[in-house]
Write a protein that holds these residues in place. Structure first.
Motif, mmCIF file in Angstrom:
data_model
loop_
_atom_site.group_PDB
_atom_site.id
_atom_site.type_symbol
_atom_site.label_atom_id
_atom_site.label_comp_id
_atom_site.label_asym_id
_atom_site.label_seq_id
_atom_site.Cartn_x
_atom_site.Cartn_y
_atom_site.Cartn_z
ATOM 1 N N ARG A 41 0.968 -1.139 0.014
ATOM 2 C CA ARG A 41 -0.112 0.089 -0.087
ATOM 3 C C ARG A 41 0.796 1.172 -0.001
ATOM 4 N N TYR A 42 1.958 1.436 0.681
ATOM 5 C CA TYR A 42 2.666 2.519 1.022
ATOM 6 C C TYR A 42 3.603 2.671 -0.302
ATOM 7 N N SER A 43 4.211 1.674 -0.686
ATOM 8 C CA SER A 43 4.961 1.754 -1.861
ATOM 9 C C SER A 43 4.210 2.077 -3.231
ATOM 10 N N LYS A 44 2.879 1.881 -3.487
ATOM 11 C CA LYS A 44 2.083 2.488 -4.166
ATOM 12 C C LYS A 44 1.639 3.814 -4.124
ATOM 13 N N LYS A 45 1.487 4.207 -3.023
ATOM 14 C CA LYS A 45 1.474 5.697 -2.626
ATOM 15 C C LYS A 45 2.642 6.405 -2.907
ATOM 16 N N PHE A 46 3.943 5.923 -2.421
ATOM 17 C CA PHE A 46 5.451 6.745 -2.856
ATOM 18 C C PHE A 46 5.407 6.974 -4.309
ATOM 19 N N CYS A 47 5.177 6.047 -5.084
ATOM 20 C CA CYS A 47 5.166 6.278 -6.665
ATOM 21 C C CYS A 47 4.229 7.218 -7.167
ATOM 22 N N GLN A 48 2.926 7.189 -6.745
ATOM 23 C CA GLN A 48 1.917 8.327 -7.147
ATOM 24 C C GLN A 48 2.275 9.455 -6.872
ATOM 25 N N THR A 49 2.969 9.692 -5.558
ATOM 26 C CA THR A 49 3.411 11.169 -5.462
ATOM 27 C C THR A 49 4.470 11.714 -6.527
ATOM 28 N N GLN A 50 4.756 10.996 -7.252
ATOM 29 C CA GLN A 50 5.930 11.266 -8.388
ATOM 30 C C GLN A 50 4.847 12.162 -9.330
ATOM 31 N N GLY A 51 3.793 11.740 -9.659
ATOM 32 C CA GLY A 51 2.900 12.303 -10.431
ATOM 33 C C GLY A 51 1.972 11.090 -11.254
ATOM 34 N N TYR A 52 1.114 11.601 -12.342
ATOM 35 C CA TYR A 52 0.487 10.756 -13.041
ATOM 36 C C TYR A 52 1.249 9.873 -13.795
ATOM 37 N N GLY A 53 0.835 8.483 -13.845
ATOM 38 C CA GLY A 53 1.598 7.403 -14.729
ATOM 39 C C GLY A 53 2.554 6.625 -13.994
ATOM 40 N N TRP A 54 3.063 6.863 -12.937
ATOM 41 C CA TRP A 54 4.138 6.142 -12.179
ATOM 42 C C TRP A 54 3.567 5.198 -11.583
ATOM 43 N N HIS A 55 4.025 3.867 -11.608
ATOM 44 C CA HIS A 55 3.663 2.772 -10.912
ATOM 45 C C HIS A 55 4.878 1.793 -10.280
ATOM 46 N N VAL A 56 4.563 0.829 -9.271
ATOM 47 C CA VAL A 56 5.574 0.309 -8.637
ATOM 48 C C VAL A 56 6.195 -0.789 -9.643
ATOM 49 N N GLU A 57 7.555 -0.909 -9.702
ATOM 50 C CA GLU A 57 8.335 -1.990 -10.376
ATOM 51 C C GLU A 57 8.937 -2.973 -9.356
ATOM 52 N N ALA A 58 9.070 -2.488 -8.433
ATOM 53 C CA ALA A 58 9.689 -3.372 -7.319
ATOM 54 C C ALA A 58 10.204 -2.806 -5.990
ATOM 55 N N GLU A 78 10.941 2.624 8.296
ATOM 56 C CA GLU A 78 12.035 3.887 7.787
ATOM 57 C C GLU A 78 12.698 3.387 6.778
ATOM 58 N N ASP A 79 13.011 4.296 5.885
ATOM 59 C CA ASP A 79 13.796 4.187 4.693
ATOM 60 C C ASP A 79 13.450 2.700 3.859
ATOM 61 N N VAL A 80 12.514 2.952 3.447
ATOM 62 C CA VAL A 80 11.653 1.811 2.564
ATOM 63 C C VAL A 80 12.183 2.397 0.934
ATOM 64 N N VAL A 81 12.706 1.376 0.352
ATOM 65 C CA VAL A 81 13.411 1.684 -0.993
ATOM 66 C C VAL A 81 12.531 0.976 -2.072
ATOM 67 N N VAL A 82 11.652 2.017 -3.129
ATOM 68 C CA VAL A 82 10.901 1.306 -4.095
ATOM 69 C C VAL A 82 11.221 1.900 -5.341
ATOM 70 N N THR A 83 11.377 1.081 -6.383
ATOM 71 C CA THR A 83 11.520 1.407 -7.753
ATOM 72 C C THR A 83 10.392 1.743 -8.400
ATOM 73 N N CYS A 84 10.260 2.833 -9.013
ATOM 74 C CA CYS A 84 8.872 3.188 -9.677
ATOM 75 C C CYS A 84 9.362 3.404 -11.137
ATOM 76 N N LYS A 85 8.293 3.001 -11.917
ATOM 77 C CA LYS A 85 8.550 3.253 -13.576
ATOM 78 C C LYS A 85 7.070 4.037 -14.178
ATOM 79 N N ARG A 86 7.516 4.562 -15.199
ATOM 80 C CA ARG A 86 6.368 5.112 -16.119
ATOM 81 C C ARG A 86 6.812 5.013 -17.467
ATOM 82 N N ILE A 87 5.741 5.003 -18.360
ATOM 83 C CA ILE A 87 6.252 4.926 -19.971
ATOM 84 C C ILE A 87 6.947 6.356 -20.424
ATOM 85 N N LYS A 88 7.919 6.176 -21.078
ATOM 86 C CA LYS A 88 8.684 7.282 -21.501
ATOM 87 C C LYS A 88 7.828 8.109 -22.535
#
Length: 119
Positions: free
Chosen positions: A57-74, A98-108
């Motif tokens: 849940r939180y990793s999804k929220k972290f990626c969504q804070t980057q803007g539209y189209g960002w999704h969790v990769e790992a 604390e210090d959760v590291v998430v890789t986010c991706k979006r279509i170029k």
């Protein structure tokens, strides 16, 4: 017979020379989760903070804070558990990660699936 053969071969001839691969932009983020709302004993509070549901849940929220189209990769690192004692109930704790590291991706932009002006 010739028209049927031509109709079957035409799609393969048109798409054989092009490679349509979607390109992605990747970004690593480090963030903290929020503490749970209820106070529990230390062991139970640590287990609650480390539940896979909370991490997803939180990793999804972290990626969504980057803007539209960002999704969790790992999720690269689930971080460390940090606990605070509840002020209104002595002996009980509320924990978070604390210090959760998430890789986010979006279509170029401009790659397949996101062509400007095409639609």
């Amino acid at each position: 017979m010739k028209t049927k053969l031509f109709a079957l071969l035409l799609p393969t001839l048109c798409f054989s020379g092009t490679s349509l691969a979607t390109e992605y932009i990747y970004r690593d983020l480090m963030a903290n989760t929020l503490p749970s709302a209820k106070c529990e004993k230390l062991e139970k509070a640590q287990q609650t903070a480390q539940k896979s549901y909370n991490i997803k849940r939180y990793s999804k929220k972290f990626c969504q804070t980057q803007g539209y189209g960002w999704h969790v990769e790992a999720v690269k690192n689930t971080g460390e558990v940090a606990c605070n004692e509840c002020s209104d109930e002595p002996g009980l704790q509320s924990c978070h990660l604390e210090d959760v590291v998430v890789t986010c991706k979006r279509i170029k932009p401009g790659s397949v699936g996101m062509l400007p002006g095409k639609g």
